[in-house]
Structure formats: structure tokens, C-alpha cells
Motif scaffolding. Structure first.
Motif, PDB file in Angstrom:
ATOM      1  N   LEU A  94      26.442  22.378  67.830  1.00  0.00           N
ATOM      2  CA  LEU A  94      27.033  23.493  68.571  1.00  0.00           C
ATOM      3  C   LEU A  94      27.880  22.995  69.732  1.00  0.00           C
ATOM      4  CD1 LEU A  94      26.763  26.561  68.057  1.00  0.00           C
ATOM      5  CD2 LEU A  94      25.367  26.648  70.108  1.00  0.00           C
TER       6      LEU A  94
ATOM      7  N   THR B 197      29.011  28.857  63.038  1.00  0.00           N
ATOM      8  CA  THR B 197      28.546  27.473  62.990  1.00  0.00           C
ATOM      9  C   THR B 197      27.311  27.351  62.119  1.00  0.00           C
ATOM     10  OG1 THR B 197      29.411  27.053  65.212  1.00  0.00           O
ATOM     11  CG2 THR B 197      27.739  25.536  64.386  1.00  0.00           C
TER      12      THR B 197
ATOM     13  N   VAL C  87      31.276  22.404  68.476  1.00  0.00           N
ATOM     14  CA  VAL C  87      31.994  23.653  68.223  1.00  0.00           C
ATOM     15  C   VAL C  87      32.516  24.247  69.533  1.00  0.00           C
ATOM     16  CG1 VAL C  87      31.746  26.035  67.417  1.00  0.00           C
ATOM     17  CG2 VAL C  87      30.772  24.149  66.090  1.00  0.00           C
TER      18      VAL C  87
ATOM     19  N   ALA D 128      32.408  32.279  66.640  1.00  0.00           N
ATOM     20  CA  ALA D 128      32.193  30.896  66.199  1.00  0.00           C
ATOM     21  C   ALA D 128      30.729  30.479  66.308  1.00  0.00           C
ATOM     22  CB  ALA D 128      33.060  29.945  67.011  1.00  0.00           C
TER      23      ALA D 128
ATOM     24  N   VAL E  91      31.839  20.394  62.429  1.00  0.00           N
ATOM     25  CA  VAL E  91      30.957  20.933  61.395  1.00  0.00           C
ATOM     26  C   VAL E  91      31.591  20.677  60.038  1.00  0.00           C
ATOM     27  CG1 VAL E  91      29.832  23.007  60.490  1.00  0.00           C
ATOM     28  CG2 VAL E  91      30.073  22.687  62.960  1.00  0.00           C
TER      29      VAL E  91
ATOM     30  N   VAL F 220      35.554  25.880  64.435  1.00  0.00           N
ATOM     31  CA  VAL F 220      34.262  25.364  63.947  1.00  0.00           C
ATOM     32  C   VAL F 220      34.446  24.007  63.270  1.00  0.00           C
ATOM     33  CG1 VAL F 220      32.390  25.757  62.305  1.00  0.00           C
ATOM     34  CG2 VAL F 220      33.203  27.635  63.738  1.00  0.00           C
TER      35      VAL F 220
END
Length: 350
Positions: free
Chosen positions: A288, A79, A291, A75, A279, A274
Motif C-alpha cells: 500500500l 490495491t 500505491v 486506489a 502492484v 496502482v
């Protein structure tokens, strides 16, 4: 001197609309998608701790980390790929082909110290193939990676067939699931945290990260502003393949078995995490931190359901539902905000 009638009284805030940019920081934080993800994670952890037996134990926490390790690893570069408006659906097949190659090389007598770097190179090459087809040939990443998803999985069966290689040395398989001394935390958590810091710094604290957001918002405008759009996307797909291969090495050692069908369908969980983390599937936005929260939320829900003896079919349904919600909900909220901003229609004249 007489006081100015139009001046505000002492100690009071001036009346009238606030100038742009004065929105309180707290309100911005509360409105952020990451806040809702972290809030949902905390609620899920609390509910699972109260109602699911064994969830709150340190031992189960270690198993949860191991369960989401490969999702978390893949992931991180995913991202960055999605922020640029692209997607890589071949990651699980790259993992499977890496696992198959790892097993075949071990059967041929190649030491693991040599196999591991060779597998990382293989993953980078597989990612670069995606990058070339997207950036040089000009094909859409969705179509390209659906194709390579099937092709890489087929190659995995060509390499290893239906066999399972499971005689890896315990020093490697046991080390993959080893805990940090005196804790229930697997050592792989440090690897994930370290890579998360690296990807986070690149995305949020460097010109490269700003370029990724610009590409996702409008790659043509980014190209005219001097950003090397093709080269950037090429590197992203290459890194995505290399990290998927790293996840393949870890998956093989964690379960002690190299198989061509390892991690089938894992790309669904990665994309769900994600998008669940905020996102945008259309690119140009996301963090991030969100995520990481999405990965933990998905892992928490799945772990709690597994402890409650829920079948794997239901787990797949839950993963798909979270994926749909993560795509539909932001668009619905955006439409609601747009509707609220519209000025009221003037009253009809009589």
C-alpha cells in the motif's frame, strides 16, 4: 598453542559465500519497488518546484490533494483487488451512477443526510453485483467489469439524463473543499490518510492480508489451505463499490454538480496509480505504501503539466504512458534478473 591455520584473523569477516538470509537490509530496501517510486516522486517534486511556476506554493498543494482525492480513495480497495489477481474497471462508472442518483434524489426533495448513506449502499450493491458474477458465476473480472462499466454508465444517463444538478447547499459543497484551520491542507486528506492506515493494517498486519497475497499467488492452493477465496473476493468487490460511491459523493460536492458523465475515464488513472506503485497486474505482490507513492507521483506529474498549460489530451497520453511503463518495466527487469542468474554455458570442447 599454535593458531589454527584455517581460522580467520581476528577482527576480519569469515571468507566464503554468505548463508541465505544474510543479505543486508539496506540492499533489500534499495531494491524494493516502493523505493524507486518514492525516489521518482521526490525527483518529480524537486523538478516541478524548480521549473514550474507556482507549483511549490501551499495553495497549489491544496489543489493537488483535491485533484487526486478520488483517485486515492478508489486506489485503496483497488490495491487489494489487484493483489488477489482480479481487477475492477467499473469504479468510475459506479462513481458516475452514484453522482446521478445523488442529483436525482436531491431533485426529489430527499435531504443530503439521507442521500449520502443511500449512495454508499448503492455503491456496495453495484460492487456486490461484480462480486457475484466473478465468484459465483465464475466469469473473469476483466470481462465482467468492462461490461458493468458500460452498464453502470448507461444507468447513470437513464437516472439523470443529460441534466446537471447544481443547487446543492453551500454548507455541503464548501465543506467538501474546506481546509484545515490555519493550513492549505483540505480536510479530505485526513479521510484519505485514515482509510490508508486501515487498508494498510488489513493488508500488511492481519491474516486477511496474508490470505490476499496467497490468493493472488495461487487461488487454488489458497482454497486447499482453508482460505475462503470466493467470500474474500466477494467482500473486496463490495468494498470497492462502496468506496467508489464515497468518491462519487465527494466528487459531486467538490465540483457542486451531479452529472451522469462525472469522472469518465477515471478508472485509467486509478489502475495506472496502482500499477505504478508496484502492484503486480498478475496478483500476489505489492504494498500500500507503493500505491500511495504511485498516486502522489501521478498527481504531481499531472499537476505540474497543468500548471505548464499542457492540454488535457497530453495529460491522457502521459497517464497512458505511465500505465504502460508500470506494466512493462517490472516484467523487463524480472527477465533481466532471470537472465543474469542463468549459469554461463561451458566452453565448447576443441
Amino acid at each position: 598453542m599454535a593458531p589454527d591455520i584455517g581460522a580467520p584473523a581476528a577482527g576480519t569477516a569469515p571468507s566464503g559465500p554468505r548463508p541465505p538470509g544474510t543479505r543486508p537490509a539496506l540492499r533489500r530496501v534499495l531494491a524494493a519497488r516502493e523505493t524507486s517510486v518514492i525516489g521518482a516522486l521526490l525527483v518529480s517534486v524537486l523538478a516541478a518546484s524548480l521549473f514550474v511556476e507556482g507549483f511549490a506554493s501551499g495553495r497549489n498543494g491544496g489543489f493537488l490533494v483535491l485533484d487526486i482525492a478520488c483517485i486515492a480513495l478508489i486506489a485503496l480497495p483497488m490495491t487489494l483487488v489487484v493483489i488477489t489477481g482480479e481487477i475492477d474497471l467499473s469504479v468510475a462508472s459506479t462513481l458516475g451512477l452514484t453522482s446521478a442518483a445523488m442529483g436525482q434524489l436531491w431533485v426529489m426533495g430527499v435531504p443530503l443526510e439521507t442521500i449520502v448513506p443511500l449512495c454508499l449502499v448503492l455503491g456496495a450493491v453495484l460492487g456486490a453485483v461484480n462480486g457475484v458474477l466473478v465468484t459465483v458465476v465464475g466469469l473473469p473480472s476483466l470481462a465482467v467489469t468492462i461490461g458493468t462499466m458500460a452498464m453502470y454508465r448507461g444507468l447513470a444517463y437513464v437516472v439523470l439524463g443529460d441534466r446537471a444538478v447544481a443547487d446543492f447547499p453551500f454548507s455541503w459543497t464548501g465543506g467538501a473543499t474546506a481546509r484545515l484551520p490555519g493550513t492549505d491542507v483540505p480536510w479530505v486528506a485526513l479521510l484519505i490518510a485514515g482509510l490508508a492506515v486501515v487498508f494498510g493494517v488489513v493488508l500488511h498486519a492481519t491474516p486477511v492480508g496474508r490470505a490476499l497475497y496467497a490468493i493472488g499467488s495461487n487461488d487454488e492452493a489458497g482454497r486447499f489451505s482453508g482460505i475462503a477465496v470466493r467470500a474474500t473476493k466477494m467482500w473486496l468487490f463490495t468494498v470497492s463499490g462502496a468506496v467508489a460511491a464515497l468518491a462519487g459523493v465527494f466528487w459531486t460536492l467538490q465540483y457542486g454538480s451531479a452529472r451522469a458523465d462525472n469522472a469518465s475515464g477515471l478508472e485509467l488513472s486509478v489502475v495506472a496509480a496502482v500499477l505504478l506503485g508496484g502492484v503486480s497486474i498478475f496478483g500476489g505482490s505489492g504494498t500500500l505504501l507503493g500505491v500511495v507513492g504511485g498516486v502522489l507521483l501521478l498527481g504531481t506529474v499531472r499537476n505540474a503539466l497543468q500548471l505548464a498549460d499542457v492540454s488535457s489530451d497530453v495529460l491522457s497520453i502521459v497517464t497512458g504512458l505511465l500505465l504502460v511503463v508500470s506494466v512493462v518495466l517490472p516484467n523487463a527487469l524480472a527477465r533481466i534478473r532471470e537472465w543474469r542468474r542463468r549459469p554461463a554455458a561451458p566452453p565448447a570442447r576443441t
